[in-house]
Scaffold this motif. Structure first.
Motif, PDB file in Angstrom:
ATOM      1  N   GLU A  98       0.831  -1.213   0.000  1.00 28.70           N
ATOM      2  CA  GLU A  98       0.000   0.000   0.000  1.00 28.70           C
ATOM      3  C   GLU A  98       0.862   1.259   0.000  1.00 28.70           C
ATOM      4  O   GLU A  98       0.543   2.240  -0.681  1.00 28.70           O
ATOM      5  N   LEU A  99       1.957   1.240   0.765  1.00 27.92           N
ATOM      6  CA  LEU A  99       2.862   2.395   0.780  1.00 27.92           C
ATOM      7  C   LEU A  99       3.497   2.606  -0.593  1.00 27.92           C
ATOM      8  O   LEU A  99       3.637   3.745  -1.053  1.00 27.92           O
TER       9      LEU A  99
ATOM     10  N   LEU B 195       3.850   5.529  -5.789  1.00 21.15           N
ATOM     11  CA  LEU B 195       3.784   5.450  -7.252  1.00 21.15           C
ATOM     12  C   LEU B 195       2.679   6.336  -7.806  1.00 21.15           C
ATOM     13  O   LEU B 195       2.828   6.920  -8.875  1.00 21.15           O
ATOM     14  N   GLU B 196       1.594   6.440  -7.075  1.00 16.11           N
ATOM     15  CA  GLU B 196       0.498   7.304  -7.532  1.00 16.11           C
ATOM     16  C   GLU B 196       0.955   8.758  -7.613  1.00 16.11           C
ATOM     17  O   GLU B 196       0.567   9.493  -8.518  1.00 16.11           O
ATOM     18  N   LYS B 197       1.805   9.162  -6.670  1.00 14.36           N
ATOM     19  CA  LYS B 197       2.351  10.529  -6.703  1.00 14.36           C
ATOM     20  C   LYS B 197       3.361  10.704  -7.837  1.00 14.36           C
ATOM     21  O   LYS B 197       3.438  11.763  -8.442  1.00 14.36           O
ATOM     22  N   LEU B 198       4.158   9.654  -8.089  1.00 12.22           N
ATOM     23  CA  LEU B 198       5.225   9.750  -9.087  1.00 12.22           C
ATOM     24  C   LEU B 198       4.722   9.669 -10.520  1.00 12.22           C
ATOM     25  O   LEU B 198       5.126  10.461 -11.377  1.00 12.22           O
ATOM     26  N   ASP B 199       3.858   8.676 -10.796  1.00 11.84           N
ATOM     27  CA  ASP B 199       3.452   8.434 -12.180  1.00 11.84           C
ATOM     28  C   ASP B 199       2.197   7.563 -12.184  1.00 11.84           C
ATOM     29  O   ASP B 199       2.221   6.450 -11.658  1.00 11.84           O
TER      30      ASP B 199
ATOM     31  N   ILE C 240      -8.962   2.589 -12.556  1.00 12.14           N
ATOM     32  CA  ILE C 240      -8.634   3.667 -13.491  1.00 12.14           C
ATOM     33  C   ILE C 240      -9.586   4.841 -13.314  1.00 12.14           C
ATOM     34  O   ILE C 240      -9.170   6.006 -13.331  1.00 12.14           O
ATOM     35  N   ARG C 241     -10.868   4.578 -13.086  1.00  9.31           N
ATOM     36  CA  ARG C 241     -11.829   5.664 -12.855  1.00  9.31           C
ATOM     37  C   ARG C 241     -11.484   6.422 -11.573  1.00  9.31           C
ATOM     38  O   ARG C 241     -11.635   7.631 -11.500  1.00  9.31           O
ATOM     39  N   ASP C 242     -10.993   5.698 -10.556  1.00 12.27           N
ATOM     40  CA  ASP C 242     -10.644   6.328  -9.288  1.00 12.27           C
ATOM     41  C   ASP C 242      -9.480   7.309  -9.425  1.00 12.27           C
ATOM     42  O   ASP C 242      -9.370   8.254  -8.670  1.00 12.27           O
ATOM     43  N   ILE C 243      -8.621   7.041 -10.396  1.00 12.44           N
ATOM     44  CA  ILE C 243      -7.486   7.931 -10.620  1.00 12.44           C
ATOM     45  C   ILE C 243      -7.987   9.229 -11.216  1.00 12.44           C
ATOM     46  O   ILE C 243      -7.589  10.296 -10.931  1.00 12.44           O
TER      47      ILE C 243
END
Length: 147
Positions: A110-111, A116-120, A144-147
């Motif tokens: 999870e960490l 990774l969500e912050k990076l790319d 993908i929708r959540d992003i």
């Protein structure tokens, strides 16, 4: 501190210097018995928690394994090594700050996903698709929708 020459237990600190980054302290010492001088280095030792796998096995935390997983997700993505190193450092800091002697592998995953969500976003989706083992396309589409 024992003298490396005569093993006498009493020494005197003659000089103390801190490294440029502040992570290491260098000390010049003098043995009170044989009068010889020697240098010691002090650095903080941080114990990383053990990782508990899904099958219950406990393994030592390995930052290189973390790095290789992130690098695989970030393959051919425009993210510099410095940013990856900083993300790994943040993950390690969070694990140490938690104070636990053991952490579940799911917590580490999870960490990694959060970093990774912050990076790319593409790397995040790559990692999440493998990490979460989606059973159908709808679960993947929801991510993908959540992003």
């Amino acid at each position: 501190m024992r003298c490396p020459y005569c093993a006498h237990g009493e020494t005197q600190v003659v000089e103390t210097r801190e490294s440029d980054e502040g992570g290491v302290v260098r000390r010049r010492r003098r043995c009170l018995k044989c009068e010889k001088r020697f240098t010691t280095y002090e650095r903080a030792e941080v114990a990383m928690p053990a990782v508990v796998k899904k099958d219950g096995a406990r393994v030592e935390f390995d930052p290189e394994k973390l790095r290789s997983s992130m690098m695989l997700a970030l393959r051919k993505r425009p993210v510099g090594v410095e940013k990856i190193d900083a993300a790994i450092e943040r993950i390690q800091e969070q694990l140490v700050a938690g104070g636990a002697r053991e952490v579940p592998s799911t917590r580490v995953g999870e960490l990694v996903m959060r970093e990774l969500e912050k990076l790319d976003k593409v790397a995040y989706v790559r990692f999440a698709s493998v990490y979460r083992s989606f059973e159908d396309v709808d679960e993947f589409s929801q991510l993908i929708r959540d992003i």
